[in-house]
Design an enzyme around this catalytic site. Structure first.
Site, mmCIF file in Angstrom:
data_model
loop_
_atom_site.group_PDB
_atom_site.id
_atom_site.type_symbol
_atom_site.label_atom_id
_atom_site.label_comp_id
_atom_site.label_asym_id
_atom_site.label_seq_id
_atom_site.Cartn_x
_atom_site.Cartn_y
_atom_site.Cartn_z
ATOM 1 N N ASN A 1 1.002 -1.077 -0.525
ATOM 2 C CA ASN A 1 0.155 0.221 0.299
ATOM 3 C C ASN A 1 0.556 1.491 -0.299
ATOM 4 O O ASN A 1 1.692 1.640 1.217
ATOM 5 C CB ASN A 1 -0.802 0.153 1.168
ATOM 6 C CG ASN A 1 -1.449 1.329 1.388
ATOM 7 O OD1 ASN A 1 -1.775 1.788 0.634
ATOM 8 N ND2 ASN A 1 -2.033 1.017 2.482
ATOM 9 N N TRP A 2 1.009 1.947 -1.068
ATOM 10 C CA TRP A 2 2.001 2.909 -1.677
ATOM 11 C C TRP A 2 1.565 4.450 -0.404
ATOM 12 O O TRP A 2 1.964 5.218 -0.396
ATOM 13 C CB TRP A 2 2.886 3.412 -2.709
ATOM 14 C CG TRP A 2 3.213 2.103 -2.848
ATOM 15 C CD1 TRP A 2 4.031 1.180 -3.029
ATOM 16 C CD2 TRP A 2 3.784 2.413 -4.167
ATOM 17 N NE1 TRP A 2 4.576 0.064 -3.331
ATOM 18 C CE2 TRP A 2 4.331 1.338 -4.854
ATOM 19 C CE3 TRP A 2 4.047 2.789 -5.803
ATOM 20 C CZ2 TRP A 2 5.034 0.595 -5.945
ATOM 21 C CZ3 TRP A 2 4.039 2.598 -6.744
ATOM 22 C CH2 TRP A 2 5.557 1.185 -7.195
ATOM 23 N N LYS A 3 0.282 4.284 -0.041
ATOM 24 C CA LYS A 3 -0.490 5.463 0.677
ATOM 25 C C LYS A 3 -0.098 6.672 -0.249
ATOM 26 O O LYS A 3 -0.249 6.956 -1.343
ATOM 27 C CB LYS A 3 0.202 5.908 1.780
ATOM 28 C CG LYS A 3 -0.266 4.311 2.866
ATOM 29 C CD LYS A 3 -0.220 4.606 4.200
ATOM 30 C CE LYS A 3 0.043 3.026 5.210
ATOM 31 N NZ LYS A 3 0.030 2.963 6.190
ATOM 32 N N HIS B 1 -9.369 0.834 4.833
ATOM 33 C CA HIS B 1 -7.989 0.977 5.528
ATOM 34 C C HIS B 1 -8.347 2.462 6.706
ATOM 35 O O HIS B 1 -9.611 3.113 6.504
ATOM 36 C CB HIS B 1 -8.022 1.922 4.704
ATOM 37 C CG HIS B 1 -5.793 1.743 5.109
ATOM 38 N ND1 HIS B 1 -5.782 3.008 6.645
ATOM 39 C CD2 HIS B 1 -5.087 0.957 5.171
ATOM 40 C CE1 HIS B 1 -3.876 2.359 6.746
ATOM 41 N NE2 HIS B 1 -3.742 0.471 6.268
ATOM 42 N N GLU C 1 -6.536 4.587 7.677
ATOM 43 C CA GLU C 1 -6.517 5.721 7.698
ATOM 44 C C GLU C 1 -7.703 6.819 6.692
ATOM 45 O O GLU C 1 -7.732 7.907 6.907
ATOM 46 C CB GLU C 1 -5.850 6.215 6.849
ATOM 47 C CG GLU C 1 -4.552 5.333 7.697
ATOM 48 C CD GLU C 1 -3.149 5.995 7.259
ATOM 49 O OE1 GLU C 1 -2.900 5.327 5.396
ATOM 50 O OE2 GLU C 1 -1.740 5.762 7.409
ATOM 51 N N GLU D 1 -4.919 -4.949 10.677
ATOM 52 C CA GLU D 1 -4.413 -4.538 11.309
ATOM 53 C C GLU D 1 -4.907 -3.326 11.894
ATOM 54 O O GLU D 1 -4.931 -2.732 12.413
ATOM 55 C CB GLU D 1 -4.438 -2.984 9.961
ATOM 56 C CG GLU D 1 -4.321 -3.661 7.998
ATOM 57 C CD GLU D 1 -3.130 -2.576 7.147
ATOM 58 O OE1 GLU D 1 -2.324 -3.023 6.691
ATOM 59 O OE2 GLU D 1 -3.942 -1.875 7.330
ATOM 60 N N GLY E 1 2.415 2.138 10.610
ATOM 61 C CA GLY E 1 3.261 3.287 10.913
ATOM 62 C C GLY E 1 3.780 4.337 11.673
ATOM 63 O O GLY E 1 4.882 4.200 12.033
ATOM 64 N N SER F 1 3.581 -1.868 10.135
ATOM 65 C CA SER F 1 4.707 -2.280 10.627
ATOM 66 C C SER F 1 5.439 -3.214 10.386
ATOM 67 O O SER F 1 6.511 -3.966 10.590
ATOM 68 C CB SER F 1 4.982 -1.994 11.943
ATOM 69 O OG SER F 1 5.258 -0.340 12.391
ATOM 70 N N GLY G 1 3.084 -1.150 4.500
ATOM 71 C CA GLY G 1 2.559 0.440 3.544
ATOM 72 C C GLY G 1 4.250 0.472 3.721
ATOM 73 O O GLY G 1 4.967 0.258 2.473
ATOM 74 N N GLY G 2 4.713 1.254 4.689
ATOM 75 C CA GLY G 2 6.409 2.237 4.663
ATOM 76 C C GLY G 2 6.944 1.397 4.285
ATOM 77 O O GLY G 2 7.588 1.796 2.645
#
Ligand code: PGA
Length: 268
Positions: A13-15, A101, A103, A172, A178, A218, A239-240
């Site tokens: 997930n590149w957000k 998600h 977010e 999640e 994150g 993470s 993610g990151g």
């Protein structure tokens, strides 16, 4: 017991990162560095980068097996919704979408009822769905984590039993996203059992045992192992670390070990 036949999946997930100018090259690099046929690989760039990523993967010899996903879809297929993107518009650009998600639940006020509608629209146009669920830290500390996640699953998937074959669920925990703090593998596995028990109560075939459950929060090359060691966990939503080819290479390589062990367990 024979290991589950569920596929092993690693989704990135590149957000809100990358641009149409650089997303294609990143996708092609990740495709080359993760060339692991036993693992289902999915890259989810921002909407405006979907075409660049699709084209770069099509041009990259190692890119053919890498699927493209969106990060959300609207709950209607068309209409007066300024700035929104519908599932119908994603035809030809993506074969998966993330829905719900945390977010978006936080920033766009997405409720389980809205997530349910979004999943319906995605399934209607043939998209596969990664539904995200997860508790807040205060829920976990108050002993409510399982009840919260079970209620998110029930609300998001109400009357959607027929979509099971197009559905993957990502557990999640919000406090792990994150933050560099991961859940423990055993806790994630326990939550995967809660999720499948809820699917069974909703009337999903095989008590939800056919639905893949990923862990997200993470995940890196250094933390993937404890999740892939759990038979109830079928991969990761990253993610990151999904923006870093070295990390994706390590994560997918570890996922590949589990995928091959599962395939071996069913053919022995
Ligand atoms: P993270 O994000 O890996 O950066 O924690 C995971 C996610 O939000 O899907």
């Amino acid at each position: 017991m024979i290991g589950p036949m569920r596929p092993v999946i690693v989704a990135g997930n590149w957000k809100m990162h990358t641009t149409p100018a650089d997303a294609g090259e990143l996708a092609a690099t990740i495709a080359r560095r993760t060339n692991e046929r036993d693992v289902v690989r999915i890259l989810c760039p921002p909407f405006v980068c979907l075409a660049a990523v699709r084209d770069a993967l099509a041009a990259e010899p190692a890119g053919g097996d890498v699927a493209v996903g969106a990060q959300t879809v609207h709950h209607e297929l068309a209409g007066a919704y300024t700035g929104e993107v519908s599932a119908a518009m994603l035809r030809g650009l993506a074969t998966w979408t993330i829905v719900g998600h945390s977010e978006r639940r936080r920033d766009a006020g997405e409720t389980d009822a809205l997530v349910n509608q979004k999943i319906r629209r995605a399934l209607e146009v043939g998209l596969k769905v990664i539904l995200c669920v997860g508790e807040q830290l205060e829920d976990r500390e108050a002993g409510r984590a399982e009840a919260v996640v079970s209620s998110q699953v029930a609300g998001s998937l109400r009357e959607l039993q027929g979509g099971a074959s197009s559905l993957t669920i990502a557990y999640e925990p919000v406090w792990a996203i994150g933050t560099g703090r991961t859940a423990r593998g055993v806790d994630a596995a326990e939550m995967a059992s809660v999720i499948r028990r809820t699917l069974g109560e909703l009337g999903f075939a095989a008590g939800g045992e056919d639905v893949s459950v990923l862990y997200g929060g993470s995940v890196t090359g250094a933390t993937i192992d404890e999740f892939m060691n759990e038979p109830a966990i079928d991969g990761a939503l990253v993610g990151g670390a999904s923006l870093k080819p070295d990390e994706m290479a390590a994560i997918v390589a570890r996922a590949g070990l589990t995928a091959r062990a599962r395939a071996g367990a069913t053919t022995d």
